[in-house]
Every structure is written in C-alpha cells, then in structure tokens.
Design an enzyme around this catalytic site. Sequence first.
Site, PDB file in Angstrom:
ATOM      1  N   ASP A 287      39.672  -9.709  43.249  1.00 42.45           N
ATOM      2  CA  ASP A 287      40.027 -10.476  42.059  1.00 42.45           C
ATOM      3  C   ASP A 287      41.202 -11.391  42.437  1.00 42.45           C
ATOM      4  OD1 ASP A 287      40.083 -11.560  39.559  1.00 42.45           O
ATOM      5  OD2 ASP A 287      40.164  -9.666  38.484  1.00 42.45           O
TER       6      ASP A 287
HETATM    7  C1  BGC Z   1      39.883 -12.343  36.380  1.00 48.50           C
HETATM    8  C2  BGC Z   1      38.467 -12.357  36.895  1.00 48.50           C
HETATM    9  C3  BGC Z   1      38.025 -13.766  37.152  1.00 48.50           C
HETATM   10  C4  BGC Z   1      38.989 -14.410  38.119  1.00 48.50           C
HETATM   11  C5  BGC Z   1      38.606 -15.820  38.500  1.00 48.50           C
HETATM   12  C6  BGC Z   1      40.828 -13.185  37.207  1.00 48.50           C
HETATM   13  O1  BGC Z   1      42.037 -13.373  36.557  1.00 48.50           O
HETATM   14  O2  BGC Z   1      40.336 -11.010  36.308  1.00 48.50           O
HETATM   15  O3  BGC Z   1      37.619 -11.719  35.969  1.00 48.50           O
HETATM   16  O4  BGC Z   1      36.714 -13.796  37.630  1.00 48.50           O
HETATM   17  O5  BGC Z   1      40.274 -14.436  37.538  1.00 48.50           O
HETATM   18  O6  BGC Z   1      38.792 -16.718  37.473  1.00 48.50           O
END
Ligand code: BGC
Length: 754
Positions: A287
């Site tokens: 993530d």
């Molecule tokens: C989130 C993810 C997301 C990623 C990319 C993160 O802050 O937890 O779910 O896919 O950002 O945008």
Amino acid sequence: MNKYSIPLALIILTLLFSCSSNTGETGSSADQNTEVRINKLIAQMTLQEKLGQMSQFDPMQFGSDENAKQAIKEGKVGSMLNIIGAKRVNELQKTAIDESRLGIPIIIGRDVIHGYRTITPIPLGMAASWNPALSSKAMAMAAEEAASEGIHWTFAPMIDVSRDPRWGRIAESCGEDTHLASAMAKAMVLGFQGEDLSDPKTIAACAKHYVGYGAAEGGRDYNTTYIPENLLRNDYLPPFKAAVDAGVATFMSGFNDLNGVPASGNEFTLKTVLREEWGFDGMVVSDWASIAEMIAHGYAADSKEAGFKALRAGVDMEMVSDCYVANVQILLDEGKIDMSIIDKYVANILRVKFRLGLFDHPYTDETLAEKTILSEEHKQIAKEAASESFVLLQNKNNVLPLSKEINSVAVIGPLADAPHDQMGTWVFDGKKENTVTPLTALTNMLGAKKINFAKGLETSRTKTSEGFADAIKAAKKSDAVLLFFGEESILSGEAHSLADLNLRGAQTQLLEAVAKTGKPIVLVIMAGRQLTIEKELDKVDAVLYAWAPGTMGGPALAEMIFGETVPSGKLPVTFPKTVGQVPLYYAHKNTGRPADYNSWTSIDDIPVEAGQTSLGNTSHYLDAGFEPLFPFGFGLSYTTFEYSDLELSSNTMGTDGSIDVSVNLKNAGDRAGIEVVQLYIRDRVGSLTRPVKQLKGFKKVSLTPGETRKISITLNAKDLEFYNGKDYIIEAGDFDIWVGGSSAKGLHDEFSVN
Ligand code: BGC
C-alpha cells in the site's frame, strides 16, 4: 542490437536460469513461453532496471511528465499510479517501449473502486444487493471505461471483512460477513478481469488490503489489528482465497500492524499463506508507502531495515516510497539478500504485464473512451446497481410506494440535490455534472409543479435551524415528504473514521420539526456506513437506506419511491442501536451466559440500592440490551414473503457429502417482489467454539404476486470446514440450519455430519 536479439550465451544462461528460479513453469505452453520470455528479460537486466520494475511512482514524485519520461528512459520506472488519459499514458508508454534499454512496458494503476466515470454504489451498497452477477457487470463496466483511459490495473476489490461502522473504510468493503464478502470478491475479480486479461476491455484486479485492515482498533483508520490465527483463517482470509481462486492478478499488502507484524512485512500472511499455501504467482504491491511506514510502526529502524523486511516477506512492488531503490544494493553487498529474490519478484511483476498483454499491445486505442464512457448502457447498469443496493428498513402502513397521482411532494434535506456526495467515497474520476440527483430525477418524473423543494440544511453537518421554516412550509403544502438525509461522501472513506454514528448536525431536529406537520414521511439515507437511527424510526413512516448510490442514484430512487421498481437489498452489516454496541455482528460466538429477554432488565427498571449480583445475568448492555436495531440480512419489500416446507434431502451427510436444502417461497402480496433467500447454519459443538450462526448460501429470486416457488440451495460438507488452530477440518456432529429472509428469522431444521 534490437531489444529482443540476445547473444547465444545469454540464452543458454537464461534457459538454465528458467529451470531453476521461477514459478509458473508447470502451466500451459503459453505460460511456459511467457516464463521463458520473462527469464530472458531478467537475464539482461541491470540491478537498476530490476529495481525500476519493483517501483511504482505517483506523478507528483516527478513534478512533470518530462521528468517522468527521463526516469522511464533510464529504466527506473516499472509502474505509475494516478495517471489517466489514453494520450498521456500512451506517451509515457512510448518512452518505455522505444527509449528504455529493454523496452519493458510500464503498468498504470488507479483506484477504480466503484466505477470509473459512470459511478456505481459504494462497495458496501453493492454488497447490499446480494447480487454477485450484478456486481460483476458493474466492475466489468468500470474496467472498460478505465481501460479506455489507459489504466491497466485497479486497486480493487477491497475485501476486508469490516465489522466496525466507525471505520470510514467500511464503505469500500463488502461488510461484515465472510461468505458474502467471498462471493462478492470472486464476482468483482471476474468482472474486472473478464475471461482474458489481455482483452483491451479488462484490467488487472488487486485483492486488498491483505490482511486484517478492517479490524482496526476502535475503528480508527490505520490502527492496530490483533487477530488470532483461527479467526484470521476462518473469517478474514477466505475472501482473499476466493480472489485467488478467481484468478486475481495482484494483491496489496495493507497498512495495519497485524499481531505485532505490519502487513507489509508479514512473512506469515504473504509468504506462508499467500505463496506457499495458495500458490499465488501474481504480484504483490505494497500500500502507499506502507513499507516505509514500518519505521513509524517501530518494526524497522530505518529504510534499509524496512526494505529488507518487506523483501523477506514477499512484497514485489513498492508503492511510492523508496526503501527498495535506496537499499537493495547495500543489502546485496551485505549478503542479507540474494539476487534470486530480486529476480523472483521482478518475474512476478513481468508475469502480470505479460498476462495483460502489455508486451504485445502496449498502447491504448485513443478513440475508445468517447465510445464507452457514460454510455447509455453503462448508465442503465449503474441505475440497476443502485436500485438493487437500496434496503427498505421500515414501511409503516405501506406508505411506499407513493402514487404518481399524488398532488405534490416535498423534497427536503442536504442530500436531495448533492451530485458530488451521492457518488460516495473513493471516487477520483466521476464528475458531479454527470450525476443525476433525486431532486432532478423526481422533477423529471413528476414535473416541477409537483415538487416543493427546500434544502432545510446546507449540509448534513449544519447545526443552525435557519432553513427549517422553508422546509416546514414545503412539507405543509405537500401530500408527502421525502427527506434525504445522511452524510456527505467525505465523512466516510480512508482516514475518515467517526466516533459518533448519529445523524449529524441538526438533521434529527429538522426531521422532528417536519414530522409535526403530520404528513407521511419517507426518510432516505445516503451514507457510507450504517448510522444509528433508532430515535428517528418512530417519527417517520418509511426508511429507505440508499448508501452512496452513484451517478444514477437519483433516477433509481425516484423509480423505487414511485413503485416502478421494488426494493430487494438486504443489509450486509448489522445496524446497532447505539455506537456503544460496536462491534456488533451476527456471526458472533456464544457466551456461557447467552443473552435473552428473561435475563435482561432495563437500566430504568433497576431498583435503587439494588444488591450486587451477577447471577441470572447474561452478556448484554443494561442500557442497550443485546439486540441490534436491524439484523444482518434484513430488508423489506413492497410485498411479503412466506417461507414454508423446509426440506433437507437428508438429515445426515458425510464429510465429503452434500445436502440439498429446499424451501417453498410464496409471494403473499399483490405486487411483484424480489427476495434474497438466506441459508445459515450453526455447528453446535466444535473442537473450537463456533459462531451462533453463519451464512452458507443465498439466492436472489423474483416472484410474481401470489407465486410460490421451490428454492433449492446445496450445502456442501466443505462449507462446514473451519480452521481449529491446527488444521482445516470438517467435524462430525450436530448442526442447526435455518432458511429465511434475514439472519434473525428463518425456518429451522437440523442435520448431522458423520
Ligand atoms: C489506500 C489504498 C489505495 C492506495 C493508492 C492508499 O492510501 O490505502 O487503498 O489503493 O492509497 O491510491
């Protein structure tokens, strides 16, 4: 030398390497061919190029596309996120193909969570449809629109089992139940990816957030999760396994500290379970900066240790942070890691690029977007999805549906005409100018003359009563009142947790003021989570829970309110009466002193100076009892359904057997209706205690007025399997079975496994 002409020595080396290093060799000849191509490439790559493949960048890290192109040219970029537009993506891709040394295409990721430009309900709403096929259709549409804009990969589905409405990201989830979330996980993966990932209309899916993120302490986002292995395996892992079984191309490791080890450094979940037990051969992306965040977690002293721990666990690609790029050379020099690990991870990434067909068809057809985005067909799908997500929670005296013959209707509330907010959280590309609100749809349906609109409150958080007078006036001159309350999209989603789940601002006061007019009131709630609405129930006639319904939410609501369609959603989460009951979910364990009404005395009835005693008391709250406001699986219809004649093909089954369970379902009213028939079991005694009820099957069926139909669901012994701390087992013993229209009500029988 062109990029595919390789010296003989290298080919021999590569072939030797391919026999020893990568997974996937056992598949079809196409797979084997891919593995050969992957290994050929890896054999030619410098460490910088390998680390480039393992890095995903957000454009803001480069400042400009020119800078991005320079980095791509140098082989430093394997993936980017948050770049959209076929032309822009094609330009970057052209740099990768024509100007980087090995011509490896980049893969573009994006959060396409519930629609791209045509927005469908938030995933929690989609789960309320209990219609996996419809969810597949919605995701396929999102994939087609996103792909037309150059996106290859979505960071969805989010399949974290979520039992805490305080957690803002419950909106992105399929709710509290493992079985329902697993069914939806499979459907969403198949929707995004279709049958062939190289089809230009499909995109790679990503099972996230692996794993346990939904169990954040107190519902506070990013918080600690503590999930014992048996609970993890029985409740939290199955949706992810369902995604693997459906062929999901990628996984995302989460932000959370799971049992003391952050998810992005967790060898047990990433290596033991995902790779070794499940045989996943796609790629794992971290993530956003979750590798670097292991420093703040206190699991790594610095970026080098964070990178090492993520590598050791098996994260192939690092999103945004640079622990890999900055430290892998040092880790190799220190002998902490071996180049074979890096090669394996690069292979996992390239395999996904091959599956997407990016090597053979790297560019997006720039004429596609115009044909697909917001097409009539897509708007119809969005309307159907919205309609099936609505849950009718109350309908006193069958006030709904309203008749179109009505003289006039008052439309009141901050969400009656909130085109941005009805799209819900995690919408990056949907545009409010494409959204049709309830006010617009009702005006189109009934004509402006019949609509008396007064917002009443500027937003759901407005505390002043300035707008009340207009709202009351509108109610007084109308035959019925439609109140559109709830919460704006920004009140749920990532980093938007809440400690108070009541209707915010002066919504309850406005409702009370309007109720004094004596007009029939239909309360429509748009929200990213279940809100605590007990005190509002007796002041309104009907309650329709609409989540965040997306682009076509307005027409879908207008049609349902006026009876062109019928409600068929069922709750994918338990509704608490008060936030203090959270977490509250139907599939809980029993206690030694299970709660019932005989043992419960309301706090108001406890005598003064009552003596201290625990005897006769059970597991409950003095002030909130033990029951929810609405149970999981609940949802009314415009008709009534009668269940009868529950039959089991046998009352015993072997540990590899199955039972056909059937029931007669009658539409006992004079309107057509759609019901979700739900099958629950209870394993009465286990080597580990078992939940009091567990959903094991469901079927959504339409019945004409008066029609009776026999509905059958097969229960396989495999459905009874659970992890008992040592093994996955199906234990012999006695089971209860219920079939009905919610988790709280159903016909009962029993069977045994021997
Ligand atoms: C989130 C993810 C997301 C990623 C990319 C993160 O802050 O937890 O779910 O896919 O950002 O945008």
